[in-house]
Design an enzyme around this catalytic site. Sequence first.
Site, mmCIF file in Angstrom:
data_model
loop_
_atom_site.group_PDB
_atom_site.id
_atom_site.type_symbol
_atom_site.label_atom_id
_atom_site.label_comp_id
_atom_site.label_asym_id
_atom_site.label_seq_id
_atom_site.Cartn_x
_atom_site.Cartn_y
_atom_site.Cartn_z
ATOM 1 N N ASP A 79 0.895 -1.217 0.005
ATOM 2 C CA ASP A 79 0.017 0.042 -0.193
ATOM 3 C C ASP A 79 0.853 1.365 -0.024
ATOM 4 O OD1 ASP A 79 -2.430 1.616 0.536
ATOM 5 O OD2 ASP A 79 -1.587 1.724 2.460
ATOM 6 N N ASP A 81 -0.309 5.069 0.889
ATOM 7 C CA ASP A 81 -0.528 6.175 2.011
ATOM 8 C C ASP A 81 -0.395 5.500 3.516
ATOM 9 O OD1 ASP A 81 -0.670 8.047 0.014
ATOM 10 O OD2 ASP A 81 -2.879 7.758 0.136
#
Length: 280
Positions: A79, A81
């Site tokens: 991922d 953020d």
Amino acid sequence: MNLVLQGEGDCLDRAERIAALTAPTSTTRISANAVRCEGIAFSPALRQTIEVAAHAAQLDATYMMGRRRLDEFRLVAMDMDSTLITIECIDEIADMQGLKPQVAAITEAAMQGELDFAESLRRRVALLEGLDAGALQRVYDERVRLSPGAERMLRAVQAAGLKTLLVSGGFTYFTDRLKTRLGLDYTQANQLEIVDGKLTGKLVGGIVDAAAKRAAVEHVCAGLGITPAEAIVMGDGANDLEMMGIAGLSVAFRAKPVVREQATVAFNFVGLDGILNLLG
């Protein structure tokens, strides 16, 4: 059963004191900030004691059956953020509009799994309507910072021949730049619509939600001729659970409780390079 204790800074004395509680057959310093205990005593009650003590000492405690090696894996999927980078990009973009508190509240609800991600993203992006697109470059230049250990982890996995995938519910503006900067192999994210130099408050194409993240991992694995069991997947929010659930090794990085509970490994204190201490 083995146990790895690791933390930041000068932590080996703390780690070894906690390690002694497990009555290991051997204890080895595997790096400047990590200890491996092999052949440990194990019971649910003792594990709880160790985990409470480790947390109080700001150490991550990881239990593993036997040893695993980095060369068992072919892909690292991340991922973006709050995992590869320290911020939530949409919250920082919203700050340029004076709307960070409103957007951050929606972000947090989605990360906790309290709000459908696709709907939350549409609501947040809509608040950005009219913002000058130059704000995206400002966020990248002024606020995007790699998470601790990210560069070291990436150098190690790339040197070992693993491919890298950055799959994000964030935006292509940022994943594209990180792909170039870090030499990543694959990226997938949402595309903000920009007309006449301003954000329209809409997205172009489909939304990269939890199902799309899982599909991206499966697609890359298929292209590499491997199974998801040969992938390491790292994330922090509820939107990452589907792709983490199919991985051979899932890493919850400074994650929400719902994610920590379901991951193979949870890092609350060490950086992303903590994975290297687990894969000798």
